[in-house]
Design an enzyme around this catalytic site. Structure first.
Site, short mmCIF file in Angstrom:
data_model
loop_
_atom_site.label_atom_id
_atom_site.label_comp_id
_atom_site.label_asym_id
_atom_site.label_seq_id
_atom_site.Cartn_x
_atom_site.Cartn_y
_atom_site.Cartn_z
N ASN A 117 46.49 32.78 78.61
CA ASN A 117 47.30 31.66 78.11
C ASN A 117 46.40 30.43 78.00
OD1 ASN A 117 49.66 30.17 77.38
ND2 ASN A 117 49.71 29.32 79.46
N HIS A 119 46.56 26.19 78.15
CA HIS A 119 47.42 25.09 78.62
C HIS A 119 46.70 23.77 78.36
CE1 HIS A 119 50.61 23.29 81.01
NE2 HIS A 119 49.67 22.53 81.55
N SER A 151 42.81 24.30 79.44
CA SER A 151 42.37 25.42 80.27
C SER A 151 42.88 26.72 79.70
CB SER A 151 42.97 25.29 81.69
OG SER A 151 42.77 24.01 82.23
N ASP A 160 51.24 29.13 85.20
CA ASP A 160 50.00 28.31 85.10
C ASP A 160 49.11 28.39 86.33
OD1 ASP A 160 50.74 27.46 82.56
OD2 ASP A 160 51.67 25.62 83.27
C1 GRF Z 1 49.11 24.13 72.71
O1 GRF Z 1 48.99 22.78 73.06
C2 GRF Z 1 48.90 25.01 73.92
O2 GRF Z 1 48.05 24.46 74.87
C3 GRF Z 1 50.29 25.13 74.50
O3 GRF Z 1 51.14 25.15 73.39
C4 GRF Z 1 50.53 24.48 72.29
C5 GRF Z 1 50.54 25.45 71.14
O4 GRF Z 1 50.09 24.87 69.95
N1 GRF Z 1 50.41 26.29 75.34
P1 GRF Z 1 49.90 25.77 68.66
O5 GRF Z 1 51.23 26.45 68.37
O6 GRF Z 1 48.82 26.78 68.94
O7 GRF Z 1 49.52 24.83 67.57
#
Ligand code: GRF
Length: 219
Positions: A117, A119, A151, A160
């Site tokens: 994932n 974040h 991260s 997370d």
């Molecule tokens: C990103 O900021 C990511 O860190 C979080 O969700 C957002 C997704 O953005 N988990 P995108 O759909 O990839 O543009």
């Protein structure tokens, strides 16, 4: 599920997304430009049929699937169906790219240690349930932080809290708004995610080669 082995070349990613899919786009570009070699996206899955990222995947002729919560009697039933789809596409590594649901047991069990994932903070800071989207950046600004970042971590049952595999840092500017900080962090996400995926796959290959070197020769 296929294993991460040279025999199963190329490595097959299963992307889960809920929204605009810019991280998915960055991963796809990295594959196409050769920065992320020997890797393919075997399926893009969304829990929203109108997700922009899903449309992009369809335009690029990738396999897509939609699993909407309303069609399942429980979270477990929904995740069971998603896990089956990932397995049917012989996915090696599950990549959460802006997926807005917590992954539950059926996917966890089928892809243990194989779910990543991203974040938008420097975990463990500003992570956990409810710390999503602009809320993360609002909290960073409210606390007067001088830097933030993003991260990539392994997904475990605790939201997370899985091991962090890579981070990028960005400065927080004096006149930042949550939106301007989010944009600076997002640009870093697009660089970081393909890099960490490449490193993850390389580590698996190295481990496999070491294992082969130490396996007794059968006569
Ligand atoms: C990103 O900021 C990511 O860190 C979080 O969700 C957002 C997704 O953005 N988990 P995108 O759909 O990839 O543009």
């Amino acid at each position: 599920m296929s294993s991460l082995s040279k025999q199963a070349w190329p490595f097959r990613l299963g992307i889960l997304l809920s929204g605009r899919g810019s991280n998915f786009g960055a991963i796809q570009e990295a594959i196409e430009s050769g920065q992320l070699p020997d890797t393919v996206i075997s399926v893009v899955i969304s829990n929203h049929s109108n997700a922009l990222g899903l449309q992009k995947a369809q335009e690029n002729n990738l396999s897509t699937a939609v699993f909407e919560k309303a069609n399942y009697e429980s979270r477990a039933a929904l995740d069971e169906a998603i896990a089956d789809c990932l397995k049917a596409h012989q996915v090696d590594l599950v990549v959460l790219a802006g997926y807005d649901r917590i992954i539950s047991a059926p996917i966890m069990a089928a892809f243990e240690q194989r779910i990543l994932n991203i974040h938008p903070s420097l975990l463990p800071a500003y992570g956990g349930k409810g710390m999503v989207g602009l809320k993360v950046h609002q909290a960073v600004l409210a606390n007067g932080e001088k830097e933030s970042g993003c991260s990539v971590h392994l997904v475990t049952p605790q939201v997370d809290e899985g091991p962090v595999l890579g981070q990028s840092r960005v400065p927080v500017m004096p006149h930042d708004t949550p939106e301007s900080l989010a944009a600076r962090v997002l640009a870093e996400e697009h660089r970081l995610y393909p890099r960490v995926i490449r490193q993850y796959l390389q580590n698996h290959l190295n481990r496999e080669e070491n294992q082969e070197a130490h396996d007794p020769v059968l006569q």
